[in-house]
Design a protein around this motif. Sequence first.
Motif, PDB file in Angstrom:
ATOM      1  N   GLU A  10     -54.887 -24.044  -8.144  1.00 15.83           N
ATOM      2  CA  GLU A  10     -54.404 -24.923  -9.207  1.00 15.83           C
ATOM      3  C   GLU A  10     -53.104 -24.406  -9.824  1.00 15.83           C
ATOM      4  OE1 GLU A  10     -56.199 -26.266 -13.413  1.00 15.83           O
ATOM      5  OE2 GLU A  10     -57.545 -26.512 -11.691  1.00 15.83           O
ATOM      6  N   LYS A  11     -53.067 -23.106 -10.132  1.00 13.46           N
ATOM      7  CA  LYS A  11     -51.881 -22.501 -10.751  1.00 13.46           C
ATOM      8  C   LYS A  11     -51.597 -21.177 -10.075  1.00 13.46           C
ATOM      9  CE  LYS A  11     -49.096 -21.370 -14.430  1.00 13.46           C
ATOM     10  NZ  LYS A  11     -47.832 -21.101 -13.820  1.00 13.46           N
ATOM     11  N   GLY A  12     -50.386 -21.025  -9.565  1.00 13.00           N
ATOM     12  CA  GLY A  12     -49.961 -19.769  -8.963  1.00 13.00           C
ATOM     13  C   GLY A  12     -49.057 -19.007  -9.908  1.00 13.00           C
ATOM     14  N   TYR A  13     -49.208 -17.702  -9.915  1.00 12.25           N
ATOM     15  CA  TYR A  13     -48.421 -16.847 -10.791  1.00 12.25           C
ATOM     16  C   TYR A  13     -47.485 -15.966  -9.969  1.00 12.25           C
ATOM     17  CZ  TYR A  13     -51.588 -18.354 -14.441  1.00 12.25           C
ATOM     18  OH  TYR A  13     -52.300 -19.120 -15.326  1.00 12.25           O
ATOM     19  N   VAL A  14     -46.637 -15.229 -10.674  1.00 11.42           N
ATOM     20  CA  VAL A  14     -45.731 -14.267 -10.038  1.00 11.42           C
ATOM     21  C   VAL A  14     -46.211 -12.876 -10.420  1.00 11.42           C
ATOM     22  CG1 VAL A  14     -43.367 -13.412  -9.886  1.00 11.42           C
ATOM     23  CG2 VAL A  14     -43.781 -15.877 -10.118  1.00 11.42           C
ATOM     24  N   GLN A  15     -46.547 -12.081  -9.396  1.00 16.20           N
ATOM     25  CA  GLN A  15     -47.005 -10.716  -9.607  1.00 16.20           C
ATOM     26  C   GLN A  15     -45.991  -9.749  -9.019  1.00 16.20           C
ATOM     27  OE1 GLN A  15     -51.024  -9.789  -8.459  1.00 16.20           O
ATOM     28  NE2 GLN A  15     -51.665 -11.928  -8.579  1.00 16.20           N
ATOM     29  N   VAL A  16     -45.821  -8.615  -9.680  1.00 16.55           N
ATOM     30  CA  VAL A  16     -44.916  -7.563  -9.202  1.00 16.55           C
ATOM     31  C   VAL A  16     -45.694  -6.255  -9.155  1.00 16.55           C
ATOM     32  CG1 VAL A  16     -42.854  -6.187  -9.732  1.00 16.55           C
ATOM     33  CG2 VAL A  16     -42.842  -8.664 -10.133  1.00 16.55           C
ATOM     34  N   TYR A  17     -45.608  -5.565  -8.017  1.00 17.02           N
ATOM     35  CA  TYR A  17     -46.151  -4.213  -7.874  1.00 17.02           C
ATOM     36  C   TYR A  17     -44.963  -3.291  -7.670  1.00 17.02           C
ATOM     37  CZ  TYR A  17     -50.459  -6.822  -6.923  1.00 17.02           C
ATOM     38  OH  TYR A  17     -51.516  -7.679  -6.994  1.00 17.02           O
ATOM     39  N   LEU A  31     -44.355  -9.782  -5.364  1.00 20.47           N
ATOM     40  CA  LEU A  31     -43.148  -9.029  -5.046  1.00 20.47           C
ATOM     41  C   LEU A  31     -43.468  -7.544  -5.133  1.00 20.47           C
ATOM     42  CD1 LEU A  31     -40.779 -10.990  -7.473  1.00 20.47           C
ATOM     43  CD2 LEU A  31     -41.235 -11.532  -5.085  1.00 20.47           C
ATOM     44  N   THR A  32     -43.029  -6.751  -4.130  1.00 20.46           N
ATOM     45  CA  THR A  32     -43.272  -5.314  -4.195  1.00 20.46           C
ATOM     46  C   THR A  32     -41.976  -4.537  -4.042  1.00 20.46           C
ATOM     47  OG1 THR A  32     -43.617  -4.802  -1.840  1.00 20.46           O
ATOM     48  CG2 THR A  32     -45.505  -5.701  -3.045  1.00 20.46           C
ATOM     49  N   GLY A  33     -42.008  -3.300  -4.507  1.00 24.45           N
ATOM     50  CA  GLY A  33     -40.889  -2.387  -4.333  1.00 24.45           C
ATOM     51  C   GLY A  33     -40.575  -1.610  -5.598  1.00 24.45           C
ATOM     52  N   GLU A  39     -38.889 -10.041 -16.364  1.00 23.88           N
ATOM     53  CA  GLU A  39     -38.952 -11.122 -17.348  1.00 23.88           C
ATOM     54  C   GLU A  39     -39.495 -12.413 -16.747  1.00 23.88           C
ATOM     55  OE1 GLU A  39     -35.054 -11.276 -19.168  1.00 23.88           O
ATOM     56  OE2 GLU A  39     -35.260  -9.201 -19.867  1.00 23.88           O
ATOM     57  N   LYS A  40     -39.248 -12.659 -15.475  1.00 23.98           N
ATOM     58  CA  LYS A  40     -39.720 -13.884 -14.827  1.00 23.98           C
ATOM     59  C   LYS A  40     -41.156 -13.764 -14.322  1.00 23.98           C
ATOM     60  CE  LYS A  40     -35.474 -16.148 -13.649  1.00 23.98           C
ATOM     61  NZ  LYS A  40     -35.550 -17.022 -14.807  1.00 23.98           N
ATOM     62  N   ALA A  41     -41.644 -12.539 -14.171  1.00 26.92           N
ATOM     63  CA  ALA A  41     -42.983 -12.314 -13.634  1.00 26.92           C
ATOM     64  C   ALA A  41     -44.058 -12.591 -14.683  1.00 26.92           C
ATOM     65  CB  ALA A  41     -43.099 -10.875 -13.139  1.00 26.92           C
ATOM     66  N   ASP A  42     -45.258 -12.892 -14.179  1.00 30.68           N
ATOM     67  CA  ASP A  42     -46.408 -13.091 -15.053  1.00 30.68           C
ATOM     68  C   ASP A  42     -47.257 -11.827 -15.161  1.00 30.68           C
ATOM     69  OD1 ASP A  42     -46.122 -16.029 -15.526  1.00 30.68           O
ATOM     70  OD2 ASP A  42     -46.278 -16.048 -13.342  1.00 30.68           O
ATOM     71  N   LEU A  43     -47.196 -10.971 -14.140  1.00 35.42           N
ATOM     72  CA  LEU A  43     -47.961  -9.739 -14.103  1.00 35.42           C
ATOM     73  C   LEU A  43     -47.086  -8.676 -13.448  1.00 35.42           C
ATOM     74  CD1 LEU A  43     -51.597  -9.244 -12.950  1.00 35.42           C
ATOM     75  CD2 LEU A  43     -49.811  -7.950 -11.834  1.00 35.42           C
ATOM     76  N   VAL A  44     -46.974  -7.522 -14.067  1.00 37.94           N
ATOM     77  CA  VAL A  44     -46.226  -6.406 -13.495  1.00 37.94           C
ATOM     78  C   VAL A  44     -47.122  -5.176 -13.558  1.00 37.94           C
ATOM     79  CG1 VAL A  44     -44.172  -4.937 -13.657  1.00 37.94           C
ATOM     80  CG2 VAL A  44     -44.006  -7.378 -14.235  1.00 37.94           C
TER      81      VAL A  44
END
Length: 176
Positions: free
Chosen positions: A2-9, A138-140, A149-154
Amino acid sequence: MEKGYVQVYTGNGKGKTTAALGLAFRAAGRGMKVIMFQFLKGMDTGELKAAELLKPNFEIRRFAESKKFTWNLTKEEFDNLKQNVKDEYNQLAAVIKSKNYDIVILDEVMAAMHGGLLTVQEVERLIEEKPETVELILTGRDVPQEIIEKADLVTEMREVKHYFKIGVPARVGIEM
């Protein structure tokens, strides 16, 4: 989804790709479609073999494939690699927009940015243009503030101790 988020590792610790793969494994087990784009990886790794076992729910594509670090490339090799990434970027953007995948993982995309192969603005555009229902991972290391700032989870992996520092090389099945 239903809703996709942006995650960063991110972070200097081990486990960024491993965390993304764990998420992919979990999602594929639930019947979700997952694609991982790996930047700047050229060696044979266990995840390539594991992805074959999880088809059709999980696949890996390699972009900017190189067996050398960017700082070890000749100018000609770097220019060729950069042109390949520009061509691959359009393919990547089309895959994200297609909605054919529930989860899209951009593994080592930060390294592609820091290596001068992608711009922060190009990655921001991928985030902004992703469909509402697509989860983007997104990883790195060294994530730019604009991406945070654009991510939902870092999540930051912090190295406390690593056996690499006492000379233990990457091990088959553990790091590769």
